[in-house]
Write a protein that holds these residues in place. Structure first.
Motif, PDB file in Angstrom:
ATOM      1  N   LEU A  68      26.772  36.319  46.270  1.00 44.24           N
ATOM      2  CA  LEU A  68      27.668  35.280  45.582  1.00 44.24           C
ATOM      3  C   LEU A  68      27.974  35.919  44.358  1.00 44.24           C
ATOM      4  O   LEU A  68      28.906  35.785  43.723  1.00 44.24           O
ATOM      5  N   LEU A  69      26.815  36.567  43.723  1.00 45.90           N
ATOM      6  CA  LEU A  69      27.000  36.972  42.384  1.00 45.90           C
ATOM      7  C   LEU A  69      28.034  38.091  42.495  1.00 45.90           C
ATOM      8  O   LEU A  69      28.939  38.356  41.520  1.00 45.90           O
ATOM      9  N   ASP A  70      27.788  38.804  43.199  1.00 47.57           N
ATOM     10  CA  ASP A  70      28.624  40.182  43.740  1.00 47.57           C
ATOM     11  C   ASP A  70      30.192  39.947  43.650  1.00 47.57           C
ATOM     12  O   ASP A  70      31.155  40.516  43.090  1.00 47.57           O
ATOM     13  N   LEU A  71      30.285  38.966  44.627  1.00 51.44           N
ATOM     14  CA  LEU A  71      31.593  38.094  44.771  1.00 51.44           C
ATOM     15  C   LEU A  71      32.225  37.640  43.505  1.00 51.44           C
ATOM     16  O   LEU A  71      33.428  37.859  43.140  1.00 51.44           O
ATOM     17  N   SER A  72      31.456  36.999  42.703  1.00 52.78           N
ATOM     18  CA  SER A  72      32.029  36.184  41.725  1.00 52.78           C
ATOM     19  C   SER A  72      32.386  37.537  40.584  1.00 52.78           C
ATOM     20  O   SER A  72      33.402  37.248  39.720  1.00 52.78           O
ATOM     21  N   ASN A  73      31.547  38.355  40.448  1.00 57.95           N
ATOM     22  CA  ASN A  73      31.708  39.396  39.461  1.00 57.95           C
ATOM     23  C   ASN A  73      33.109  40.007  39.856  1.00 57.95           C
ATOM     24  O   ASN A  73      33.870  40.615  39.301  1.00 57.95           O
ATOM     25  N   GLU A  74      33.456  40.302  41.256  1.00 61.40           N
ATOM     26  CA  GLU A  74      34.600  40.870  41.633  1.00 61.40           C
ATOM     27  C   GLU A  74      35.705  39.896  41.597  1.00 61.40           C
ATOM     28  O   GLU A  74      36.778  40.513  40.728  1.00 61.40           O
ATOM     29  N   VAL A  75      35.791  38.790  41.655  1.00 62.65           N
ATOM     30  CA  VAL A  75      36.765  37.909  41.077  1.00 62.65           C
ATOM     31  C   VAL A  75      37.145  37.864  40.060  1.00 62.65           C
ATOM     32  O   VAL A  75      38.266  38.122  39.484  1.00 62.65           O
ATOM     33  N   THR A  76      35.904  37.721  38.931  1.00 62.04           N
ATOM     34  CA  THR A  76      36.160  37.922  37.594  1.00 62.04           C
ATOM     35  C   THR A  76      36.769  39.025  37.074  1.00 62.04           C
ATOM     36  O   THR A  76      37.606  39.131  36.420  1.00 62.04           O
ATOM     37  N   SER A  77      36.307  40.148  37.524  1.00 61.51           N
ATOM     38  CA  SER A  77      36.856  41.338  37.052  1.00 61.51           C
ATOM     39  C   SER A  77      38.318  41.543  37.637  1.00 61.51           C
ATOM     40  O   SER A  77      39.089  41.934  36.703  1.00 61.51           O
ATOM     41  N   GLU A  78      38.632  41.148  38.718  1.00 59.84           N
ATOM     42  CA  GLU A  78      40.235  41.218  39.103  1.00 59.84           C
ATOM     43  C   GLU A  78      41.011  40.296  38.358  1.00 59.84           C
ATOM     44  O   GLU A  78      42.149  40.707  37.991  1.00 59.84           O
ATOM     45  N   THR A  79      40.510  39.057  37.983  1.00 62.26           N
ATOM     46  CA  THR A  79      41.234  38.093  37.273  1.00 62.26           C
ATOM     47  C   THR A  79      41.452  38.620  35.887  1.00 62.26           C
ATOM     48  O   THR A  79      42.610  38.484  35.326  1.00 62.26           O
ATOM     49  N   ALA A  80      40.503  38.989  35.228  1.00 65.73           N
ATOM     50  CA  ALA A  80      40.429  39.847  33.944  1.00 65.73           C
ATOM     51  C   ALA A  80      41.679  41.122  34.007  1.00 65.73           C
ATOM     52  O   ALA A  80      42.493  41.035  32.913  1.00 65.73           O
ATOM     53  N   ALA A  81      41.497  41.825  35.077  1.00 65.17           N
ATOM     54  CA  ALA A  81      42.560  42.723  34.908  1.00 65.17           C
ATOM     55  C   ALA A  81      43.949  42.545  35.227  1.00 65.17           C
ATOM     56  O   ALA A  81      44.735  42.654  34.296  1.00 65.17           O
ATOM     57  N   VAL A  82      44.147  41.339  36.004  1.00 65.84           N
ATOM     58  CA  VAL A  82      45.656  40.816  36.199  1.00 65.84           C
ATOM     59  C   VAL A  82      45.978  40.099  34.751  1.00 65.84           C
ATOM     60  O   VAL A  82      47.346  40.160  34.382  1.00 65.84           O
ATOM     61  N   TYR A  83      45.029  39.342  34.204  1.00 65.66           N
ATOM     62  CA  TYR A  83      45.466  38.750  32.806  1.00 65.66           C
ATOM     63  C   TYR A  83      45.732  39.913  31.884  1.00 65.66           C
ATOM     64  O   TYR A  83      46.580  39.322  30.731  1.00 65.66           O
ATOM     65  N   MET A  84      45.076  40.762  31.625  1.00 66.92           N
ATOM     66  CA  MET A  84      45.108  41.822  30.607  1.00 66.92           C
ATOM     67  C   MET A  84      46.531  42.398  31.100  1.00 66.92           C
ATOM     68  O   MET A  84      47.320  42.624  30.062  1.00 66.92           O
ATOM     69  N   GLU A  85      47.006  42.672  32.240  1.00 67.99           N
ATOM     70  CA  GLU A  85      48.232  43.220  32.594  1.00 67.99           C
ATOM     71  C   GLU A  85      49.514  42.421  32.148  1.00 67.99           C
ATOM     72  O   GLU A  85      50.449  42.667  31.689  1.00 67.99           O
ATOM     73  N   ILE A  86      49.199  40.863  32.486  1.00 67.24           N
ATOM     74  CA  ILE A  86      50.221  39.976  31.895  1.00 67.24           C
ATOM     75  C   ILE A  86      50.219  39.856  30.591  1.00 67.24           C
ATOM     76  O   ILE A  86      51.421  39.833  30.086  1.00 67.24           O
ATOM     77  N   GLY A  87      49.113  40.060  29.825  1.00 67.78           N
ATOM     78  CA  GLY A  87      49.283  39.963  28.394  1.00 67.78           C
ATOM     79  C   GLY A  87      50.033  41.076  27.753  1.00 67.78           C
ATOM     80  O   GLY A  87      50.802  41.002  26.936  1.00 67.78           O
TER      81      GLY A  87
END
Length: 102
Positions: A59-78
């Protein structure tokens, strides 16, 4: 993901100005970036520990993966929004320059 296209459509100087003049701004947060990131992560770790005592929980690993991908997407959008704003400023400056010469 129509809301992302909406972000790009509002990425204009006028859109930012309207928000600054008439919108409600975010609540002020004096914490550092690290503090802001660490606090909810620690709460999440404690919640996961209730269900899975393993420190390398899936669960922690998957949460980190989701968080990391979300951060990357929003950085690209920004970044794209930043470029759109720069393009809009250039367009506005050119329009102003053209009206000066008329």
């Amino acid at each position: 993901m129509g809301y992302i296209n909406g972000i790009f459509e509002r990425a204009t100087i006028q859109g930012i100005a309207d928000y600054l003049l008439f919108g409600i701004g975010p609540e002020k947060d004096e914490r550092s970036y690290e503090e802001r990131l660490d606090e909810p992560y620690k709460r999440f770790e404690r919640a996961v520990a209730k269900y899975d005592k393993n420190p390398s929980s899936e669960l922690l690993d998957l949460s980190n993966e989701v968080t990391s991908e979300t951060a990357a997407v929003y950085m690209e959008i920004g970044l794209q929004v930043g470029f759109l704003l720069a393009q809009d400023m250039i367009k506005n400056l050119r329009r102003e320059k053209q009206t000066e010469y008329r």
